[in-house]
Design an enzyme around this catalytic site. Structure first.
Site, PDB file in Angstrom:
ATOM      1  N   ASP A  47       0.903  -1.417  -0.084  1.00 61.22           N
ATOM      2  CA  ASP A  47       0.101  -0.029   0.101  1.00 61.22           C
ATOM      3  C   ASP A  47       0.973   1.257  -0.152  1.00 61.22           C
ATOM      4  O   ASP A  47       1.887   1.051   0.367  1.00 61.22           O
ATOM      5  CB  ASP A  47      -0.780   0.196   1.180  1.00 61.22           C
ATOM      6  N   TYR A  75       6.737  -8.810   8.336  1.00 64.15           N
ATOM      7  CA  TYR A  75       6.625  -7.308   8.573  1.00 64.15           C
ATOM      8  C   TYR A  75       6.662  -6.956   9.779  1.00 64.15           C
ATOM      9  O   TYR A  75       6.593  -7.728  10.676  1.00 64.15           O
ATOM     10  CB  TYR A  75       5.032  -7.258   8.382  1.00 64.15           C
ATOM     11  N   ASP A  89      -6.628   1.195   8.416  1.00 62.97           N
ATOM     12  CA  ASP A  89      -5.214   1.930   8.606  1.00 62.97           C
ATOM     13  C   ASP A  89      -5.507   3.377   8.945  1.00 62.97           C
ATOM     14  O   ASP A  89      -6.506   3.839   8.866  1.00 62.97           O
ATOM     15  CB  ASP A  89      -4.259   1.558   7.525  1.00 62.97           C
ATOM     16  N   ARG A 188      -3.514  -5.614   7.971  1.00 62.21           N
ATOM     17  CA  ARG A 188      -4.592  -4.603   8.720  1.00 62.21           C
ATOM     18  C   ARG A 188      -5.641  -5.448   9.127  1.00 62.21           C
ATOM     19  O   ARG A 188      -6.421  -4.764   9.971  1.00 62.21           O
ATOM     20  CB  ARG A 188      -5.044  -3.727   7.300  1.00 62.21           C
TER      21      ARG A 188
END
Length: 231
Positions: A47, A75, A89, A188
């Site tokens: 993103d 991550y 988010d 997310r």
């Protein structure tokens, strides 16, 4: 040797440390200009708000990208407990907030238990602003057009979901986490589900991809140096 035109561009993979505020396609477009070829793709979209490892395939190496996209990923992220957003988010509109008392009641151990419950094989509903297509149109495009989007749950595996630090404010709790997961896992959605399990809502405020399979962001270059690289 620095390639200057399409005929001299070698095939290969480039590891890029994507900055925030740019799309994955934007990185590809910049690489095409820098390397002088249109035949560049990427494995695994990030993103615009996310940073970290993006693997580019150049020329014949674009054939490898589908295989690379299937590799496990790692991550680093920050999850904010206390408010939920329409996009899960920090870029989305806040749709709910929790009280000071609700947040104060969340002990560190209760948070850790909820995190552990989201580890292993899970049925996860992807974020409504994902790139999944519904009747030929991306889910995020439908959400931004004001449509209600419901996506089907899918099986994912979260091999590691661990808290590395925690910071408390009067209206929020920020948790830094490390996640190892299979492809198709939405961080997310992990944040959203953690907030839901704790009853306070949550969303991502930071996301950085550090690994895809054996490839690490530590070996990546910034987009502005792509033209200086040799394949």
């Amino acid at each position: 040797m620095t390639p200057t035109h399409a005929m001299s561009v070698a095939s290969g993979l480039l590891l890029v440390d994507k900055p925030g505020g740019i799309t994955s396609h934007g990185v590809v477009a910049g690489a095409r200009r820098a390397l002088g070829t249109r035949k560049i793709g990427h494995a695994g979209t990030l993103d615009p708000m996310a940073t970290g490892l993006l693997i580019l395939g150049v020329e014949r190496a674009t054939r490898l990208l589908g295989h690379l996209a299937l590799h496990d990923k790692e991550y680093l992220a920050t999850i904010r407990l206390g408010s939920a957003t329409v996009t899960d988010d920090a870029e989305g509109e806040v749709i709910s907030t929790s009280s000071y008392d609700d947040l104060a009641a969340l002990t560190d151990s209760r948070i850790d238990l909820a995190i552990r419950a989201l580890t292993g094989e899970l049925l996860q509903v992807p974020s409504s602003v994902s790139a999944i297509k519904i009747d030929g149109k991306r889910a995020y495009a439908r959400v931004r057009a004001g449509e209600e989007v419901e996506l089907k749950a899918r099986t994912v595996t979260v091999a590691a979901f661990e808290r590395t630090s925690l910071r408390r404010e009067s209206d929020s709790i920020d948790i830094d986490v490390r996640v190892e997961c299979t492809t198709g896992t939405y961080i997310r959605a992990l944040a959203r589900d953690l907030g839901g399990a704790l009853g306070v809502g949550a969303h991502l405020t930071m996301l950085r991809r550090t690994r895809i399979g054996a490839f690490s962001v530590d070996d990546a270059s910034t987009p502005d140096t792509l033209g200086e690289q040799s394949l």
